[in-house]
Design a protein around this motif. Sequence first.
Motif, PDB file in Angstrom:
ATOM      1  N   LEU A 536       0.828  -1.207   0.000  1.00 43.09           N
ATOM      2  CA  LEU A 536       0.000   0.000   0.000  1.00 43.09           C
ATOM      3  C   LEU A 536       0.863   1.258   0.000  1.00 43.09           C
ATOM      4  CD1 LEU A 536      -2.786  -1.080   2.513  1.00 43.09           C
ATOM      5  CD2 LEU A 536      -3.030  -0.749   0.056  1.00 43.09           C
ATOM      6  N   SER A 537       1.949   1.246   0.771  1.00 46.71           N
ATOM      7  CA  SER A 537       2.849   2.408   0.803  1.00 46.71           C
ATOM      8  C   SER A 537       3.434   2.662  -0.577  1.00 46.71           C
ATOM      9  CB  SER A 537       3.970   2.180   1.818  1.00 46.71           C
ATOM     10  OG  SER A 537       3.468   2.097   3.121  1.00 46.71           O
ATOM     11  N   ARG A 538       3.836   1.560  -1.253  1.00 44.13           N
ATOM     12  CA  ARG A 538       4.378   1.702  -2.604  1.00 44.13           C
ATOM     13  C   ARG A 538       3.317   2.260  -3.558  1.00 44.13           C
ATOM     14  NH1 ARG A 538       5.510  -3.394  -3.618  1.00 44.13           N
ATOM     15  NH2 ARG A 538       7.322  -3.311  -2.260  1.00 44.13           N
ATOM     16  N   SER A 539       2.105   1.775  -3.402  1.00 42.33           N
ATOM     17  CA  SER A 539       1.017   2.257  -4.254  1.00 42.33           C
ATOM     18  C   SER A 539       0.754   3.738  -4.014  1.00 42.33           C
ATOM     19  CB  SER A 539      -0.255   1.444  -3.974  1.00 42.33           C
ATOM     20  OG  SER A 539      -1.337   1.947  -4.716  1.00 42.33           O
ATOM     21  N   TYR A 540       0.729   4.148  -2.740  1.00 38.56           N
ATOM     22  CA  TYR A 540       0.532   5.566  -2.410  1.00 38.56           C
ATOM     23  C   TYR A 540       1.671   6.409  -2.983  1.00 38.56           C
ATOM     24  CZ  TYR A 540      -3.120   4.346   1.026  1.00 38.56           C
ATOM     25  OH  TYR A 540      -4.254   3.905   1.630  1.00 38.56           O
ATOM     26  N   GLY A 541       2.900   5.870  -2.861  1.00 33.97           N
ATOM     27  CA  GLY A 541       4.060   6.595  -3.374  1.00 33.97           C
ATOM     28  C   GLY A 541       3.990   6.778  -4.881  1.00 33.97           C
ATOM     29  N   ASN A 542       3.589   5.718  -5.606  1.00 27.89           N
ATOM     30  CA  ASN A 542       3.453   5.813  -7.064  1.00 27.89           C
ATOM     31  C   ASN A 542       2.392   6.832  -7.449  1.00 27.89           C
ATOM     32  OD1 ASN A 542       5.412   3.885  -7.467  1.00 27.89           O
ATOM     33  ND2 ASN A 542       3.980   2.188  -7.656  1.00 27.89           N
ATOM     34  N   GLU A 543       1.270   6.817  -6.717  1.00 24.19           N
ATOM     35  CA  GLU A 543       0.204   7.785  -6.993  1.00 24.19           C
ATOM     36  C   GLU A 543       0.701   9.208  -6.749  1.00 24.19           C
ATOM     37  OE1 GLU A 543      -3.298   6.916  -4.775  1.00 24.19           O
ATOM     38  OE2 GLU A 543      -3.521   4.901  -5.617  1.00 24.19           O
ATOM     39  N   ALA A 544       1.484   9.373  -5.678  1.00 25.56           N
ATOM     40  CA  ALA A 544       2.002  10.711  -5.354  1.00 25.56           C
ATOM     41  C   ALA A 544       2.923  11.209  -6.456  1.00 25.56           C
ATOM     42  CB  ALA A 544       2.743  10.685  -4.017  1.00 25.56           C
ATOM     43  N   PHE A 545       3.824  10.314  -6.937  1.00 26.52           N
ATOM     44  CA  PHE A 545       4.735  10.761  -7.987  1.00 26.52           C
ATOM     45  C   PHE A 545       3.989  11.028  -9.288  1.00 26.52           C
ATOM     46  CE2 PHE A 545       7.587  10.227 -11.572  1.00 26.52           C
ATOM     47  CZ  PHE A 545       8.554  11.158 -11.238  1.00 26.52           C
ATOM     48  N   ASN A 546       3.008  10.196  -9.628  1.00 22.82           N
ATOM     49  CA  ASN A 546       2.241  10.428 -10.859  1.00 22.82           C
ATOM     50  C   ASN A 546       1.515  11.770 -10.803  1.00 22.82           C
ATOM     51  OD1 ASN A 546       3.048   7.989 -11.962  1.00 22.82           O
ATOM     52  ND2 ASN A 546       1.248   6.868 -11.231  1.00 22.82           N
ATOM     53  N   SER A 547       0.975  12.097  -9.635  1.00 18.43           N
ATOM     54  CA  SER A 547       0.310  13.402  -9.471  1.00 18.43           C
ATOM     55  C   SER A 547       1.315  14.540  -9.579  1.00 18.43           C
ATOM     56  CB  SER A 547      -0.393  13.466  -8.106  1.00 18.43           C
ATOM     57  OG  SER A 547      -1.394  12.479  -8.018  1.00 18.43           O
ATOM     58  N   TYR A 548       2.483  14.351  -8.960  1.00 20.92           N
ATOM     59  CA  TYR A 548       3.550  15.353  -9.021  1.00 20.92           C
ATOM     60  C   TYR A 548       4.006  15.560 -10.471  1.00 20.92           C
ATOM     61  CZ  TYR A 548       8.280  17.289  -8.320  1.00 20.92           C
ATOM     62  OH  TYR A 548       9.419  18.052  -8.382  1.00 20.92           O
ATOM     63  N   ASP A 549       4.204  14.447 -11.180  1.00 21.04           N
ATOM     64  CA  ASP A 549       4.637  14.514 -12.576  1.00 21.04           C
ATOM     65  C   ASP A 549       3.596  15.220 -13.434  1.00 21.04           C
ATOM     66  OD1 ASP A 549       6.411  13.942 -14.712  1.00 21.04           O
ATOM     67  OD2 ASP A 549       5.198  12.216 -15.278  1.00 21.04           O
ATOM     68  N   ALA A 550       2.314  14.885 -13.208  1.00 16.50           N
ATOM     69  CA  ALA A 550       1.241  15.514 -13.977  1.00 16.50           C
ATOM     70  C   ALA A 550       1.178  17.017 -13.700  1.00 16.50           C
ATOM     71  CB  ALA A 550      -0.096  14.861 -13.643  1.00 16.50           C
ATOM     72  N   ALA A 551       1.373  17.387 -12.425  1.00 14.65           N
ATOM     73  CA  ALA A 551       1.347  18.810 -12.053  1.00 14.65           C
ATOM     74  C   ALA A 551       2.502  19.566 -12.709  1.00 14.65           C
ATOM     75  CB  ALA A 551       1.407  18.961 -10.536  1.00 14.65           C
ATOM     76  N   LEU A 552       3.687  18.937 -12.745  1.00 11.21           N
ATOM     77  CA  LEU A 552       4.840  19.566 -13.401  1.00 11.21           C
ATOM     78  C   LEU A 552       4.553  19.827 -14.875  1.00 11.21           C
ATOM     79  CD1 LEU A 552       7.905  17.563 -11.987  1.00 11.21           C
ATOM     80  CD2 LEU A 552       7.283  19.925 -11.462  1.00 11.21           C
ATOM     81  N   ASN A 553       3.991  18.809 -15.546  1.00  9.87           N
ATOM     82  CA  ASN A 553       3.712  18.946 -16.978  1.00  9.87           C
ATOM     83  C   ASN A 553       2.614  19.970 -17.246  1.00  9.87           C
ATOM     84  OD1 ASN A 553       5.193  16.795 -18.836  1.00  9.87           O
ATOM     85  ND2 ASN A 553       4.832  15.830 -16.860  1.00  9.87           N
ATOM     86  N   GLU A 554       1.626  20.022 -16.340  1.00  9.85           N
ATOM     87  CA  GLU A 554       0.536  20.986 -16.517  1.00  9.85           C
ATOM     88  C   GLU A 554       1.042  22.420 -16.329  1.00  9.85           C
ATOM     89  OE1 GLU A 554      -3.904  21.944 -14.663  1.00  9.85           O
ATOM     90  OE2 GLU A 554      -2.882  20.060 -14.188  1.00  9.85           O
ATOM     91  N   ALA A 555       1.971  22.597 -15.398  1.00 11.24           N
ATOM     92  CA  ALA A 555       2.485  23.943 -15.105  1.00 11.24           C
ATOM     93  C   ALA A 555       3.569  24.389 -16.085  1.00 11.24           C
ATOM     94  CB  ALA A 555       3.036  23.986 -13.683  1.00 11.24           C
ATOM     95  N   ALA A 556       4.124  23.440 -16.824  1.00 11.40           N
ATOM     96  CA  ALA A 556       5.247  23.773 -17.704  1.00 11.40           C
ATOM     97  C   ALA A 556       4.791  24.581 -18.913  1.00 11.40           C
ATOM     98  CB  ALA A 556       5.928  22.491 -18.178  1.00 11.40           C
ATOM     99  N   THR A 557       5.644  25.495 -19.304  1.00 11.25           N
ATOM    100  CA  THR A 557       5.434  26.240 -20.547  1.00 11.25           C
ATOM    101  C   THR A 557       6.307  25.609 -21.617  1.00 11.25           C
ATOM    102  OG1 THR A 557       5.017  28.285 -19.327  1.00 11.25           O
ATOM    103  CG2 THR A 557       5.596  28.484 -21.672  1.00 11.25           C
ATOM    104  N   VAL A 558       5.663  25.048 -22.633  1.00 11.98           N
ATOM    105  CA  VAL A 558       6.388  24.291 -23.652  1.00 11.98           C
ATOM    106  C   VAL A 558       6.461  25.106 -24.940  1.00 11.98           C
ATOM    107  CG1 VAL A 558       6.465  22.172 -25.005  1.00 11.98           C
ATOM    108  CG2 VAL A 558       5.611  22.125 -22.655  1.00 11.98           C
ATOM    109  N   LYS A 559       7.675  25.241 -25.435  1.00 12.78           N
ATOM    110  CA  LYS A 559       7.882  25.932 -26.704  1.00 12.78           C
ATOM    111  C   LYS A 559       8.697  25.008 -27.602  1.00 12.78           C
ATOM    112  CE  LYS A 559       9.680  30.195 -28.773  1.00 12.78           C
ATOM    113  NZ  LYS A 559      10.386  31.471 -28.521  1.00 12.78           N
ATOM    114  N   ILE A 560       8.085  24.544 -28.685  1.00 12.93           N
ATOM    115  CA  ILE A 560       8.762  23.629 -29.603  1.00 12.93           C
ATOM    116  C   ILE A 560       9.326  24.430 -30.767  1.00 12.93           C
ATOM    117  CG2 ILE A 560       8.460  21.624 -31.106  1.00 12.93           C
ATOM    118  CD1 ILE A 560       6.191  20.748 -29.278  1.00 12.93           C
ATOM    119  N   LEU A 561      10.642  24.374 -30.905  1.00 10.41           N
ATOM    120  CA  LEU A 561      11.303  25.177 -31.936  1.00 10.41           C
ATOM    121  C   LEU A 561      11.365  24.413 -33.245  1.00 10.41           C
ATOM    122  CD1 LEU A 561      14.246  26.506 -29.727  1.00 10.41           C
ATOM    123  CD2 LEU A 561      12.066  27.620 -30.250  1.00 10.41           C
TER     124      LEU A 561
END
Length: 561
Positions: A536-561
């Motif tokens: 369960l701890s591993r599952s919670y940890g994976n969920e936490a990182f997936n949420s963190y990763d999603a938040a990073l990508n949502e907040a990122a400003t992407v400019k493709i050259l």
Amino acid sequence: RLLAERKRQLGDAFDAANFDEQSLQPQAVDRLVKRKVLEQAVQDQKLAVSTKEIDRQIVSQSTFHSDGEFSAGLYQNILRANNLSPRAYKALIEQDVAFTQLTAAVSSSQFLTPTELENYIRFEYQSRDMSYFVFDAKVEQDNTTVSAEQVSAYYDENLAEFMTDETVNVDYVELKLADFFQPVSEQDIEQAYQQQIAEMVLPTQRKAAHILISDKGNGLEILSSAQQRLAAGEDFAVLAAELSEDQGSANSGGELGYTGGELFPPEFEAALAALTVNGVSEPIETDAGFHLIKLLDEKTGDVPQLADLQDGLAAELQKLQALPEFEEALERLKDLAFDSESIAIVASELALGVQHSGHFPQAGANSGLFAGAGLVAMAFSNDVRIDKRISEVREITAEHYLVAQINERKVPEQKSLASVSAGIEKRLQSEMVSAALTEKAAEASKALVDGSSIDEVAARFGLTAVNVEGVTRREMPETDRDVVFAGFNVDSSKLPANDSYTRNDGSVAVLRVNSVNYGKQTDVDDQTKTSLGMLLSRSYGNEAFNSYDAALNEAATVKIL
């Protein structure tokens, strides 16, 4: 890189024509963006990886092992084959280890409380008493008849549904580098061989061992004492096992394997190169700490024999000799494709054959070149399909090109009733069976709500209810296992609780949950509780990182050259 992954995954079934840059580009861009966002997060968190850890990661990889130990020669050959320098590969390792650190840091921020574990056991280890009966789809189907009038009416009301696919048949010309190959003389192969071995850099391979003390305050003093013990006749390997803080090598006498001069930090490599076999260096300082280094063995790479290189040299010579003529033909092909009205003219001018694809729909052919999305899109473009122009020259690989022109186009046509009636009958029968079973299940559920017992309701339909008691998620009867499992998804907040479940074959089960006995802490031994906690701890940890990763990508400003 994505293309290489597809090739590795599909093996012999891989066909380059099925993949093109346009279809793979979105996936590649998404990967690059996600990696770049994580890169930025690593920098923001100021995560760092020591040189010692990078070296340990490389030395421990079995890919670079020969006869059970690290081989610098194999390491360099593999990197060279993948167009990577040691510096670039170390940078990749550093980045991957930093990503792992970031993942671990975020994941470990989650923890499991005793109450959460208790609740998990309460619900996961519960047992239920339930009853059910099943309306069999096969029985209903045997009693359901679809008339010819119903089939005809459905056909008339849905004519657009019964059209043939549009197909095209194209003529095409292929230009391949291999078609320009000429035999290569043994003299030319011998000359190429001599030139290749003359240009070969065969670095001296040195097998190293070390004793590492990472404490820079006391490191020199400890190694000075070690030098005195060595001078007194003690064995280097024994001292390494006793003193070295490099856990990866200490138990093997400090052995690090062979290096060609680029594996270890420059100070380490310089000290190693200055030694004779069995010689031991003065203490050397690197970012990892202080080292005593011993040269265990020294060897020079063997020059490969002509027989080992002959086939590759011949193929390379054929390519080099054919390339000028091939490139000239490619330019000619592009000009002819632009200027000509008929692909037959293109083929004649280049002395190439015209090939035929056979008819295929917009979904692509079942196999071959025109199963690939890129060539199918080309064949169905307005220029080719409607205007009947010769296509632009398409690159299949750097050594394989193609140009095409439509030969025949078949527009969609209405399918006859006779050709589709069997399919319509089957569809209508399935819909009628599903509607009848849904209606029966609704009637049965209402009777249960109105107070009838499940045995009484089952009997109304000529069926017999099945009763199961004390069943758990981990111990279920083999018969109707899926129905019983569905019983655990029934809302049990008010008992008895009724529900229905549709099986994969279309049959419908009517269920009643009679009682629920929640799991108790005494139902689970301590070892299982520990395992569940970790899971369960591993599952919670994976969920936490997936949420963190999603938040990073949502907040990122992407400019493709």
